[in-house]
Write a protein that holds these residues in place. Structure first.
Motif, mmCIF file in Angstrom:
data_model
loop_
_atom_site.group_PDB
_atom_site.id
_atom_site.type_symbol
_atom_site.label_atom_id
_atom_site.label_comp_id
_atom_site.label_asym_id
_atom_site.label_seq_id
_atom_site.Cartn_x
_atom_site.Cartn_y
_atom_site.Cartn_z
ATOM 1 N N ILE A 266 71.184 22.936 28.383
ATOM 2 C CA ILE A 266 69.977 22.738 28.295
ATOM 3 C C ILE A 266 69.208 23.203 27.412
ATOM 4 C CG2 ILE A 266 67.985 23.623 30.790
ATOM 5 C CD1 ILE A 266 70.447 22.173 32.630
ATOM 6 N N LEU A 267 69.245 24.053 27.469
ATOM 7 C CA LEU A 267 68.803 25.272 26.418
ATOM 8 C C LEU A 267 69.251 24.868 25.054
ATOM 9 C CD1 LEU A 267 70.163 28.829 27.952
ATOM 10 C CD2 LEU A 267 67.984 27.879 28.951
ATOM 11 N N ALA A 268 69.819 24.403 25.082
ATOM 12 C CA ALA A 268 69.033 23.665 24.031
ATOM 13 C C ALA A 268 68.600 22.190 23.496
ATOM 14 C CB ALA A 268 71.101 23.798 22.357
ATOM 15 N N GLY A 269 68.534 21.852 24.328
ATOM 16 C CA GLY A 269 67.964 20.284 24.687
ATOM 17 C C GLY A 269 68.917 19.479 23.879
ATOM 18 N N ALA A 270 69.877 19.659 24.091
ATOM 19 C CA ALA A 270 71.285 18.679 23.419
ATOM 20 C C ALA A 270 71.114 17.140 24.123
ATOM 21 C CB ALA A 270 72.746 19.847 23.755
ATOM 22 N N ASP A 271 70.327 17.587 25.653
ATOM 23 C CA ASP A 271 70.757 16.123 26.538
ATOM 24 C C ASP A 271 69.877 14.789 26.640
ATOM 25 O OD1 ASP A 271 73.631 16.110 27.989
ATOM 26 O OD2 ASP A 271 71.915 18.000 29.404
ATOM 27 N N LEU A 272 68.803 15.664 25.348
ATOM 28 C CA LEU A 272 67.771 14.617 25.050
ATOM 29 C C LEU A 272 67.728 13.507 23.804
ATOM 30 C CD1 LEU A 272 64.498 17.631 25.404
ATOM 31 C CD2 LEU A 272 65.589 16.453 27.385
ATOM 32 N N PRO A 273 66.975 12.319 24.920
ATOM 33 C CA PRO A 273 67.137 11.286 23.874
ATOM 34 C C PRO A 273 67.007 11.684 22.087
ATOM 35 C CG PRO A 273 65.844 10.446 25.195
ATOM 36 C CD PRO A 273 66.619 11.538 26.030
ATOM 37 N N ALA A 274 67.896 10.921 21.378
ATOM 38 C CA ALA A 274 66.781 11.129 19.645
ATOM 39 C C ALA A 274 65.886 10.839 20.067
ATOM 40 C CB ALA A 274 67.818 10.554 19.040
ATOM 41 N N ALA A 275 65.149 11.257 19.095
ATOM 42 C CA ALA A 275 63.229 10.398 18.857
ATOM 43 C C ALA A 275 63.903 9.455 18.427
ATOM 44 C CB ALA A 275 62.708 10.926 17.305
ATOM 45 N N GLY A 276 62.809 7.908 19.228
ATOM 46 C CA GLY A 276 63.088 7.409 19.245
ATOM 47 C C GLY A 276 64.182 5.698 19.692
ATOM 48 N N CYS A 277 64.591 6.700 20.314
ATOM 49 C CA CYS A 277 66.015 6.191 21.269
ATOM 50 C C CYS A 277 65.666 6.542 21.980
ATOM 51 C CB CYS A 277 67.227 6.818 20.533
ATOM 52 S SG CYS A 277 68.777 6.840 21.141
ATOM 53 N N THR A 278 66.153 4.991 22.838
ATOM 54 C CA THR A 278 65.492 4.860 23.971
ATOM 55 C C THR A 278 66.694 4.840 24.957
ATOM 56 O OG1 THR A 278 65.618 2.103 24.328
ATOM 57 C CG2 THR A 278 63.536 2.811 24.114
ATOM 58 N N GLU A 279 66.400 4.629 26.341
ATOM 59 C CA GLU A 279 67.435 4.853 27.844
ATOM 60 C C GLU A 279 69.050 3.846 27.401
ATOM 61 O OE1 GLU A 279 67.227 5.247 31.077
ATOM 62 O OE2 GLU A 279 67.165 7.440 30.755
ATOM 63 N N LYS A 280 68.392 1.623 27.497
ATOM 64 C CA LYS A 280 69.326 1.291 27.094
ATOM 65 C C LYS A 280 69.347 1.572 25.600
ATOM 66 C CE LYS A 280 66.292 -1.750 30.068
ATOM 67 N NZ LYS A 280 65.788 -2.716 29.975
#
Length: 281
Positions: free
Chosen positions: A64-78
């Motif tokens: 959480i603190l590292a922001g590691a669970d966020l999707p990469a830029a330009g990458c959607t969930e699908k």
């Protein structure tokens, strides 16, 4: 308001997981107002509370603190294979996986801590490093169930362009979840009575939140004259119950897979909600 502090990272992780503020607040035992204050940086975030949040989101405090669970830029969930219709292997820790298997085989009250530990390949004392009691294992399974189901439901609803379409997507999601995750659905339906009062009430509130997602779209469709106006709430509950009952009879490898079942159930639900003249659109 801090825009890059720990609270903001909690908010980003929660949103990336598709979990609503109220749902997460319920999972960690605080009010939505308190969680909002944390996310906005107006209330301090303790290590213990951050760990609770990480557990509820099925991640770690460090991620959480590292922001590691966020999707990469330009990458959607699908694009990432994590859309609400996508189901991979069930992601439970070894003890919860063993507890789930034991509850399915002998029931919550028939399961023993020793048998769960043996199934997990751990000593009893080693197992307690994961979960403090059999009760906490059941809570962990049901928390995982409702967090995942609600996150998928909200993602499904967001794709709808009108109340009838949103209703159909919510029904599709319920049917897919209760087939792909039939083990979780079965334990959730059969073992709620095993929960202590506070956790039983909290899980019940999350179930009510799922029902209200469906109810809201039904109310909107009734207001537009597209769904039947006689007993719409009872009909909505019947639709949800129809889907949550799937784990009692559906089995993988049968003639109808999850996607086919979901299509059929959407049809059943729309037929049930249709006004007397049969007009839905």
């Amino acid at each position: 308001m801090a825009t890059n502090g720990p609270g903001a990272r909690v908010r980003a992780a929660r949103q990336a997981k598709g979990v609503g503020l109220r749902a997460l607040a319920g999972l960690i035992g605080v009010s939505p107002a308190t969680l909002s204050q944390i996310e906005n940086g107006r209330t301090g975030l303790s290590v213990a509370r951050l760990d609770d949040i990480a557990d509820a989101l099925h991640t770690t405090a460090a991620r959480i603190l590292a922001g590691a669970d966020l999707p990469a830029a330009g990458c959607t969930e699908k694009d990432a294979g994590t859309g609400w219709r996508a189901y991979g292997p069930l992601d439970l820790d070894p003890v919860l996986a063993a507890a789930l298997a034991e509850f399915l085989e002998v029931g919550y009250h028939g399961a023993t801590v020793r048998d769960i530990a043996a199934r997990a390949g751990l000593s009893v004392s080693g197992m307690y490093h994961y979960h403090a009691s059999k009760q906490r294992m059941l809570v962990g399974i049901l928390d995982h169930t409702m967090t995942d189901l609600l996150a998928r439901a909200r993602a499904a609803r967001a794709e709808g362009r009108d109340p009838v379409e949103r209703f159909a997507l919510l029904v599709e999601n319920l049917a897919l979840f209760h087939t792909h995750r039939r083990e979780l659905g079965f334990v959730g339906a059969s073992e709620m009575r095993g929960l202590e009062a506070a956790d039983r009430d909290r899980i019940a509130r999350l179930r009510t939140a799922q029902q209200r997602l469906v109810d809201h779209e039904v109310e909107q469709a009734v207001a537009e004259g597209r769904f039947r106006a006689d007993h719409p709430h009872e009909a909505a509950r019947a639709v949800v119950t129809m889907c949550t009952a799937l784990p009692t009879w559906w089995r993988p490898g049968g003639p109808s897979g999850p996607e086919r079942i979901a299509r059929q159930y959407v049809g059943f639900a729309l037929d049930l909600m249709a006004p007397p003249d049969g007009r839905r659109s």
